[in-house]
Structure formats: structure tokens, C-alpha cells
Motif scaffolding. Structure first.
Motif, mmCIF file in Angstrom:
data_model
loop_
_atom_site.group_PDB
_atom_site.id
_atom_site.type_symbol
_atom_site.label_atom_id
_atom_site.label_comp_id
_atom_site.label_asym_id
_atom_site.label_seq_id
_atom_site.Cartn_x
_atom_site.Cartn_y
_atom_site.Cartn_z
ATOM 1 N N PHE A 462 1.781 -4.657 -1.108
ATOM 2 C CA PHE A 462 2.702 -3.530 -0.928
ATOM 3 C C PHE A 462 3.971 -3.960 -0.199
ATOM 4 C CE2 PHE A 462 4.248 -0.027 1.774
ATOM 5 C CZ PHE A 462 4.639 0.860 0.775
ATOM 6 N N MET A 463 3.872 -5.043 0.591
ATOM 7 C CA MET A 463 5.045 -5.499 1.344
ATOM 8 C C MET A 463 6.188 -5.926 0.435
ATOM 9 S SD MET A 463 3.546 -7.476 4.701
ATOM 10 C CE MET A 463 2.415 -8.556 3.851
ATOM 11 N N ALA A 464 5.910 -6.138 -0.842
ATOM 12 C CA ALA A 464 6.993 -6.444 -1.782
ATOM 13 C C ALA A 464 7.991 -5.299 -1.879
ATOM 14 C CB ALA A 464 6.409 -6.746 -3.162
ATOM 15 N N SER A 465 7.600 -4.110 -1.403
ATOM 16 C CA SER A 465 8.467 -2.936 -1.485
ATOM 17 C C SER A 465 9.754 -3.110 -0.697
ATOM 18 C CB SER A 465 7.723 -1.692 -0.983
ATOM 19 O OG SER A 465 6.579 -1.432 -1.759
ATOM 20 N N TRP A 466 9.746 -3.937 0.353
ATOM 21 C CA TRP A 466 10.962 -4.115 1.157
ATOM 22 C C TRP A 466 11.500 -5.544 1.056
ATOM 23 C CZ3 TRP A 466 6.530 -2.233 3.941
ATOM 24 C CH2 TRP A 466 5.769 -3.217 4.570
ATOM 25 N N MET A 467 11.208 -6.219 -0.047
ATOM 26 C CA MET A 467 11.635 -7.608 -0.201
ATOM 27 C C MET A 467 12.626 -7.790 -1.342
ATOM 28 S SD MET A 467 8.057 -9.620 0.435
ATOM 29 C CE MET A 467 7.072 -9.313 1.899
ATOM 30 N N GLU A 468 13.338 -6.738 -1.722
ATOM 31 C CA GLU A 468 14.325 -6.821 -2.793
ATOM 32 C C GLU A 468 13.708 -7.383 -4.065
ATOM 33 O OE1 GLU A 468 17.665 -8.981 -1.326
ATOM 34 O OE2 GLU A 468 18.209 -7.461 0.148
ATOM 35 N N ARG A 469 12.509 -6.878 -4.377
ATOM 36 C CA ARG A 469 11.821 -7.318 -5.592
ATOM 37 C C ARG A 469 11.669 -6.170 -6.592
ATOM 38 N NH1 ARG A 469 7.479 -12.013 -3.916
ATOM 39 N NH2 ARG A 469 8.860 -13.098 -2.478
ATOM 40 N N HIS A 470 12.511 -5.151 -6.459
ATOM 41 C CA HIS A 470 12.512 -4.019 -7.392
ATOM 42 C C HIS A 470 11.125 -3.400 -7.514
ATOM 43 C CE1 HIS A 470 16.559 -5.308 -8.443
ATOM 44 N NE2 HIS A 470 16.096 -6.519 -8.698
ATOM 45 N N THR A 471 10.463 -3.279 -6.371
ATOM 46 C CA THR A 471 9.131 -2.687 -6.311
ATOM 47 C C THR A 471 9.196 -1.455 -5.427
ATOM 48 O OG1 THR A 471 8.084 -4.852 -6.566
ATOM 49 C CG2 THR A 471 6.724 -3.086 -5.677
ATOM 50 N N SER A 472 8.642 -0.360 -5.893
ATOM 51 C CA SER A 472 8.732 0.886 -5.133
ATOM 52 C C SER A 472 7.549 1.772 -5.467
ATOM 53 C CB SER A 472 10.043 1.618 -5.459
ATOM 54 O OG SER A 472 10.082 1.958 -6.838
ATOM 55 N N GLY A 473 7.472 2.907 -4.751
ATOM 56 C CA GLY A 473 6.424 3.886 -5.025
ATOM 57 C C GLY A 473 5.106 3.506 -4.375
ATOM 58 N N LEU A 474 4.265 4.493 -4.177
ATOM 59 C CA LEU A 474 2.913 4.277 -3.666
ATOM 60 C C LEU A 474 2.064 5.453 -4.096
ATOM 61 C CD1 LEU A 474 0.998 2.553 -1.948
ATOM 62 C CD2 LEU A 474 1.695 3.874 0.049
ATOM 63 N N ILE A 475 0.864 5.160 -4.458
ATOM 64 C CA ILE A 475 -0.047 6.192 -4.941
ATOM 65 C C ILE A 475 -1.388 5.975 -4.266
ATOM 66 C CG2 ILE A 475 -1.183 5.083 -6.919
ATOM 67 C CD1 ILE A 475 0.649 8.463 -7.020
ATOM 68 N N GLN A 476 -2.243 6.982 -4.286
ATOM 69 C CA GLN A 476 -3.545 6.826 -3.644
ATOM 70 C C GLN A 476 -4.377 5.760 -4.359
ATOM 71 O OE1 GLN A 476 -2.833 9.362 -5.625
ATOM 72 N NE2 GLN A 476 -4.617 10.040 -6.790
ATOM 73 N N MET A 477 -5.304 5.193 -3.620
ATOM 74 C CA MET A 477 -6.121 4.090 -4.127
ATOM 75 C C MET A 477 -6.919 4.539 -5.352
ATOM 76 S SD MET A 477 -8.672 1.767 -1.829
ATOM 77 C CE MET A 477 -9.244 0.164 -2.355
ATOM 78 N N GLY A 478 -6.790 3.779 -6.426
ATOM 79 C CA GLY A 478 -7.540 4.070 -7.644
ATOM 80 C C GLY A 478 -6.754 4.810 -8.697
ATOM 81 N N ALA A 479 -5.497 5.182 -8.405
ATOM 82 C CA ALA A 479 -4.680 5.905 -9.386
ATOM 83 C C ALA A 479 -3.441 5.112 -9.769
ATOM 84 C CB ALA A 479 -4.294 7.270 -8.842
ATOM 85 N N GLU A 480 -3.439 3.823 -9.473
ATOM 86 C CA GLU A 480 -2.263 2.993 -9.726
ATOM 87 C C GLU A 480 -1.849 3.068 -11.200
ATOM 88 O OE1 GLU A 480 -4.038 1.439 -5.961
ATOM 89 O OE2 GLU A 480 -4.811 2.159 -7.883
ATOM 90 N N GLY A 481 -0.594 3.402 -11.427
ATOM 91 C CA GLY A 481 -0.061 3.447 -12.783
ATOM 92 C C GLY A 481 -0.218 4.775 -13.486
ATOM 93 N N VAL A 482 -1.083 5.650 -12.993
ATOM 94 C CA VAL A 482 -1.305 6.929 -13.663
ATOM 95 C C VAL A 482 -0.100 7.847 -13.494
ATOM 96 C CG1 VAL A 482 -2.810 8.951 -13.792
ATOM 97 C CG2 VAL A 482 -3.805 6.699 -13.420
ATOM 98 N N ASP A 483 0.635 7.704 -12.397
ATOM 99 C CA ASP A 483 1.869 8.485 -12.270
ATOM 100 C C ASP A 483 2.867 8.107 -13.364
ATOM 101 O OD1 ASP A 483 1.954 5.979 -11.048
ATOM 102 O OD2 ASP A 483 3.476 6.580 -9.592
ATOM 103 N N TRP A 484 2.873 6.800 -13.746
ATOM 104 C CA TRP A 484 3.758 6.371 -14.831
ATOM 105 C C TRP A 484 3.278 6.896 -16.182
ATOM 106 C CZ3 TRP A 484 8.374 4.950 -16.018
ATOM 107 C CH2 TRP A 484 8.645 4.320 -17.237
#
Length: 740
Positions: A462-484
Motif C-alpha cells: 500500500f505504501m506505493a500510494s505515496w511513491m509517485e507510482r500512479h497507485t491510489s484507492g483502498l478497499i476493505q480486505m477481500g474486495a480488491e478490484g471489485v470497485d473497478w
């Protein structure tokens, strides 16, 4: 003349006594206390002649991230005591397993008459397990079993996606809740909780907040109460314990209410609430809850007040341990004659609301005003957000006492213990951001090709979120990608990557992949396989899972393409048959090219990035170094004294154990080790014993004198540096892209 020693003799104390000792004083952390608790319950049952067993199941997560590690370390003690530990795949399955232990009492073929079960999970795990915990509490516990529900609450949002408080959820499920204030109370409240569960048929909640469970203290085991009485006057209108069949009906609701009545009856006779300051003619009262009690006691010290001064000034203090449901008899007695009552508790006003409901029926002339999160006029008072600490409570208590009793005015002391206001400075916003460990696989695996973006997930990555790696968002455990899955239907953006750790995948993440496949969503799941749950201590994933198994499973779910990227892809040569037929294999340097290919695949594609967690790799090397030290110790006598006269032979068992654990490994010992190895080899040759030289293929260590003559003894730091250097050489580049 006889000399008399004035220094007291030291008690023979071993580090393992904290769990093994049945009596005396021991040092325990909160996590160790949970393990100790299971052993104490089993010992208590044995003394009472009960044929029972113990059971623990749950899922790791801060602040309970190290519970499973402590249980594994204590495996021998648990086995001897008859306590079974089941590391669960996720929290809700662990809760259902605990329900199964209570149904043992109904089994005609049972080997024991009851099982005392302990469930554990962090706050979000309590939420996701709501259905299982609610059903378990409704169905009930067995008379010789009982269930303790340990909820790890991160009040300060130190290592969670949001601040958490489980009291409100447990209360909604009609589950009693205990709130211990320190590690010693873990033992007292834990035994109390099982006794309460056995009597009432309810599962009992047990709050374990970060500041307590992650602390440690000396505990007097002989001071822990364990003799609880059963109320003989309480006669429930219906059976309260677990039953073979519980068909859907309104009777379940009635039984839950009857269980809470049983809890109140038990608590009236066996109370964990305590009168801290008694004052017969008091006009003011203070109620404290959990850790906030010790925050309050520290405030008294800083204000130069003690319990005797409060009692003389007409102030009572009452500490509540059973936060739901409140035991009404003692609380009404405490409130008699008071003009105003202050409730000090962390987060939501769980106790404050119950006190208001409980005292509402009192006549207006007798009912005290209630202050807590707000004062009697509704103005904000004690903060409900964040964690409490003495400096946050102190101004409130000082102002409250001064307003209602001028003789207790200590407001002039507050300024000495509170943070002064500082002038604004641009540097105030500068802080050191956490970053990946040196050599961490996420250094590389979270990088993206130009023009792509990724969704974050639970885990170190998750730390990639603040490393200028175009990574964002967070969802509860086990639902990764379902928001997309839903988002993608309303945007022109064609594709995203979703980071997913292997631990989360096994916990519940594969269900998210199944949903994405079912919806025919275009997304690439990057399954970051590092062979450890690194975020909570490096535990293994709870089950047999490897890269081939993941590849076959996602292919069976309907993934359009599977690619494997690794820092050591050669290990899969000759093993292609273990993978789906069209799986492709790539070196780590090909990551960017592979990701560009996968983002053009329609549907769900899978990239499995395989590289061992750097921290765990370092631990493995360290353990290997300690194993080598033990082998050296087995073959030679190691000189340890400055004079060279002392020798570490078999008779010096205590010091030998310290050396074997690596606790006495000093740089100054390394030359002595080399000399000892050489002398040991010379002695072995003289006696005709086998002696292994460098490069020899014989790896047998059956002989105590088998040593390596030529290989130098290196420090652990040297080995780690050599490992990183070799790692970069194998990667074929300077290491920056590999995170080395």
C-alpha cells in the motif's frame, strides 16, 4: 569478621516462566497474556476435576498481529495443557469454528465435556465476521465451554484503514463486553469472561486496544481471582446454552434478552467493576472505563491530588470493567447523593449512554447531571475522536473539579503538562514517509508502465500510494478490484492494475477475482507472492499455497491469461506442467514489457510476481548463522572470559543456552570462535574423529567434533551485505530497479 551481604538474592527466573510458571510474578506482554490465559483456564478446570479442552482460532491483524506467533512458540505448553490452535483462513471462518467447539457438548461420542474457545481478530475482522459472531452468540455456549471474543481495536488508526471501536457492534449483537485496562486485567477479565459465558450461554466480548495489548508489565499470578459464584436465585424462563437445533423464530431474540439478564445476575454477584475512591457524603462522581482509568490516575498525580484528597473533598471514583451491559445495582448506589457525574471513556459514549438510561427514572431532585463527551449543557467536553491520553484528559478534569469544588482548583498546574501553541512554520509539514525495506520485492513489483495506473490493496505494498507510482484507492480486505468492476462501466478508461498480496488472496481476495471474471471486467491482478505475511510479522500463509497452485486456481476461475515474473525464474524450468498450459514465465527485468502486454488483454489477466520478502530473507540468513554457531558450539569448548581461563563446557548450561540463542554473540567473540574451531579440529584429528574440511560433500553433523577448518566465521551483518551483493549480480543490473 563475617561479612553480611545487603543485596537481596535474585529469584531464579527464566524467560519461559511468563507462560510456564503457575505462581509468582512474571513479566507479560498483552499478546503473551492471551496465550497465558488459555493455559490458566485449563489449569483451573483440571483443579476442579473438569474434563475439558481449550481452543484458539482467529486471524492476525494489528494490534493482534503477533498472537499466532506467540501461540506457535508456546506449542509445547499448549499441547501439554490440551489447548488446540487452529490458524484460520479468515476471521468469520474462525468464528464458525468456535461455534463448532461449543457443539461438542451435544455430541454423544465426545472425548471432553466442554471446550473453552478464544476467537481473536482486529476490528475490521470483527465487522466482516458480524454474521458468524452474531449467530454464534445467539446459538450460545456450552455450560463447560464458553467463548471469549477478543477484538483488537485500533482506536488511534495506527495501522488500520480507519479508526476502530468494536463495542458498538458487539452491543448490537447483544454480546456482553469486557474492557480490561492493563495487561494484568487480561488474566482476570479473561477467566471472568469464560465463567460468565458458561453461566449465561452468551459469547463474551473482550476489548484489546493497541495501547494495552502492545504493552507489557509485571503480573502477580497469585493475585488473579478465579473463584466465581453462580447466582442461585437466577432462574431463566428458557434454556440459555447451545442446543442441537435452533430453528428460525422470535424465540432466538427472547433468548438473547434472557442471556443479558443472566449476565447482570452474574455480575451482581461477581463484579469486575471497582470502587476506587469511596466517599459517604460525596456530591461529585467520576466513572472511568478501560485504559482511560489509568489516564485519569496519571492526571491526579500531575494535579498533585491523591484518592484521599478526593474522598475528603466529596468525590467518588468508580472504575467499570463490564462495559455492556452495565451492572445496575452498584452503579445506582454509586450515583446516590451526587450532584454531577463525569464519565471518562475513550471513543464513543458506550458507558455514558447506558448511565443516562439507567438513571433516567430517578426523581429530578435525586438524579445527577451527566457529563462526558459533552457537559450537561451540551457543549463538547471529552473528545470522542482519536485516543485519550493524560494531556487530553487533564484540562477537562481540572476545569470540571475547579468549577464544582473550588477547593480542588489545580488549573495552574495544567500548563506544565500540555503542549504550548507554536508559531506556524513551513517545516512543520515535513515528515519522514515510510518506505519499502531495502531489497523489498514491492520496490519493483508495484512499478507500472507509462500510461497505466493501479489500485492499492491491504498490505505493505500500500505504501506505493505515496511513491509517485500512479497507485491510489483502498478497499476493505477481500474486495480488491471489485470497485473497478462497477467503476469500469461508467468510464472510458479501459484498464487498471490491482495489487493483491498472497496473504490477502488466500484470506478472501480470490473471491474478488471470481467477481471480476463473472462481470467480464478488464483488469490485471498483480498477485504479489512473497511467501510470508510480512505486514504482521512474517507468518506463513495459513494453508498450502504456491505459485503453481495460484496459477491453476485463477485459470480455473476463468482468467484470460496468466504470467509469472520472478527474480529467479529458472526455478520453474522443467516444472511447466504444474502450471496452466498457456502460462508464460519471465525474468524480473521483463516486468514492464509483460505489463504492457497484459493491459491489452480483454477480461481478467493475472500477473504473479514471485520474490521472497526481503525482511524474511534476512531473518532466514540470520537463523542460518545462528544454526552454524550452534554447530560450532557442539564441537568445541568456547573460551568466554577476558582472561581466557573460563570455558563454556556442557556444565555451563545457562550460558550455553544464551550463546545458542545468539544473545551473547559479540564481535570480540569471533576471533575466539576461529581459534576454537582450529583447536577443536586439531583435537578431532588427534582422536581420529571425522573432521569436515571446506568444500567437503559430507553434510552429516552426527559427530560432535565435525567442524569446518577453512571457512571463516562471519558476522550476520557481513552475510546480509554479501547476500545483497550476490542478489544484484544475479539480477544483472545495479539493483535500483530491483529494490536492492
Amino acid at each position: 569478621m563475617t561479612q553480611v551481604s545487603l543485596s537481596p538474592s535474585l529469584r531464579d527466573y527464566q524467560l519461559g516462566d511468563n507462560l510456564a510458571a503457575p505462581h509468582g510474578q512474571v513479566f507479560l506482554t498483552g499478546t503473551q497474556a492471551l496465550v497465558k490465559l488459555t493455559l490458566m483456564q485449563r489449569a483451573l478446570d483440571k483443579r476442579q476435576g473438569l474434563n475439558t479442552a481449550g481452543f484458539v482460532s482467529g486471524y492476525r491483524g494489528s494490534p493482534l498481529g503477533m498472537v499466532d506467533l506467540q501461540l506457535w512458540k508456546a506449542q509445547a505448553l499448549l499441547d501439554a495443557a490440551g489447548v488446540d490452535f487452529l490458524p484460520a483462513i479468515n476471521e468469520d471462518l474462525a468464528a464458525t469454528a468456535c461455534l463448532g467447539t461449543q457443539r461438542v457438548a451435544l455430541d454423544a461420542k465426545r472425548r471432553v465435556d466442554g471446550v473453552s474457545a478464544l476467537w481473536y481478530g482486529k476490528g475490521p475482522g470483527v465487522d466482516r465476521s458480524g454474521d458468524a459472531l452474531k449467530h454464534g452468540n445467539a446459538y450460545g455456549s456450552s455450560p463447560l465451554g464458553g467463548v471469549l471474543v477478543v477484538a483488537g481495536d485500533d482506536h488511534g488508526c495506527v495501522s488500520s484503514s480507519m479508526p476502530h471501536q468494536s463495542d458498538l457492534a458487539l452491543q448490537a449483537w447483544s454480546m456482553p463486553v469486557l474492557h480490561p485496562a492493563n495487561v494484568a486485567e487480561y488474566l482476570e477479565f479473561g477467566l471472568y469472561g469464560w465463567a460468565l459465558s458458561r453461566f449465561s450461554g452468551a459469547w463474551v466480548g473482550f476489548k484489546a486496544i493497541s495501547e494495552v495489548v502492545e504493552s507489557g508489565m509485571t503480573v502477580d499470578l497469585d493475585a488473579v481471582p478465579f473463584d466465581f459464584e453462580h447466582p442461585v436465585d437466577f432462574k431463566p424462563a428458557m434454556p440459555l446454552h447451545v442446543r442441537a437445533v435452533d430453528l428460525p423464530s422470535l424465540e432466538i431474540e427472547a433468548r438473547l434478552a434472557a442471556k443479558l439478564d443472566a449476565v447482570r445476575a452474574f455480575a451482581q454477584l461477581n463484579s469486575v467493576d471497582k470502587h476506587i475512591v469511596a466517599s459517604p457524603r460525596a456530591t461529585l462522581g467520576i466513572v472511568t472505563v478501560g485504559k482511560a482509568h489509568f489516564d485519569f490516575m496519571e492526571v491526579l498525580r500531575r494535579l498533585d491530588l491523591d484518592p484521599n484528597a478526593l474522598a475528603a473533598a466529596g468525590v467518588r471514583v468508580y472504575k467499570i470493567g463490564l462495559v455492556f451491559p452495565l451492572e445496575p445495582t452498584r452503579l445506582r448506589e454509586f450515583a446516590q447523593g451526587l450532584d454531577e457525574l463525569l464519565v471518562i471513556e475513550e471513543k464513543a459514549p458506550v458507558v455514558e449512554r447506558q448511565i443516562k438510561e439507567l438513571l433516567y427514572e430517578m426523581p429530578d431532585t435525586q438524579r445527577p447531571r451527566i457529563a462526558g463527551k459533552t457537559d450537561p449543557r451540551g457543549a463538547p467536553l471529552i473528545p470522542a475522536a482519536g485516543e485519550l491520553r493524560p494531556s487530553r484528559v487533564m484540562p477537562v478534569v481540572a476545569e470540571w473539579l475547579a468549577r464544582l469544588n473550588p477547593a480542588l482548583d489545580r488549573r495552574h498546574l495544567v500548563v506544565d503538562f500540555t503542549m504550548p501553541k507554536l508559531l506556524s512554520n513551513a517545516a512543520d509539514a515535513v515528515r519522514r514517509q515510510p518506505y519499502f525495506c531495502s531489497g523489498c520485492p514491492h520496490n519493483t513489483s508495484t512499478k507500472l508502465p507509462e500510461g497505466s495506473r493501479a489500485l492499492a490493496g491491504i498490505g505493505c505494498h500500500f505504501m506505493a500510494s505515496w511513491m509517485e507510482r500512479h497507485t491510489s484507492g483502498l478497499i476493505q480486505m477481500g474486495a480488491e478490484g471489485v470497485d473497478w468492476v462497477a467503476h469500469s462501466r461508467f468510464t472510458s478508461e479501459p484498464h487498471v492494475f490491482q495489487n493483491l498480496g498472497d496473504g490477502t488472496y488466500y484470506h478472501s481476495g480470490y473471491l474478488a477475482i471470481r467477481q471480476a471474471v463473472a462481470a467480464n471486467t478488464t483488469i490485471t491482478y498483480k498477485i504479489l507472492y512473497n511467501d510470508a505475511v510480512a505486514m504482521t510479522g512474517g507468518q506463513p500463509v495459513d494453508g498450502k499455497i504456491g505459485v503453481p497452485e495460484i496459477a491453476r486456481q485463477v485459470e480455473a476461475e476463468g482468467a484470460a491469461r496468466v504470467a509469472v515474473v520472478s527474480d529467479d525464474i529458472a526455478k520453474y524450468r522443467g516444472r511447466e506442467a504444474e502450471f496452466p498450459r498457456d502460462t508464460t514465465f519471465h525474468e524480473r527485468v521483463e516486468l514492464d514489457v509483460v505489463q504492457r502486454e497484459l493491459r491489452d488483454v480483454r477480461g481478467v489477466s493475472i500477473l504473479i510476481y514471485d520474490q521472497t520478502c526481503a525482511a524474511e530473507a534476512a531473518h532466514l540468513h540470520q537463523r542460518a548463522g545462528l544454526r552454524r554457531l550452534r554447530r560450532l558450539r557442539a564441537g568445541v569448548e568456547l573460551p568466554v572470559g577476558d582472561s581466557g581461563g573460563d570455558r563454556l563446557g556442557p556444565q555451563a548450561a545457562d550460558r550455553a543456552e544464551l550463546v545458542q540463542q545468539g544473545l551473547l554473540l559479540r564481535q570480540r567473540l569471533l576471533p575466539e570462535l576461529r581459534v576454537a574451531v582450529w583447536r577443536g579440529a586439531e583435537e578431532a584429528r588427534r582422536l581420529g574423529l571425522p573432521c569436515r574440511r571446506a568444500g567437503a560433500r559430507d553434510r552429516s553433523h552426527s559427530s560432535a567434533a565435525a567442524v569446518d577448518l577453512d571457512r571463516p566465521v562471519r558476522s550476520l551483518g557481513h552475510r546480509r551485505r554479501r547476500h545483497r551483493r550476490d542478489h544484484r549480480r544475479r539480477a544483472g543490473h545495479d539493483g535500483r530497479a530491483s529494490g536492492g
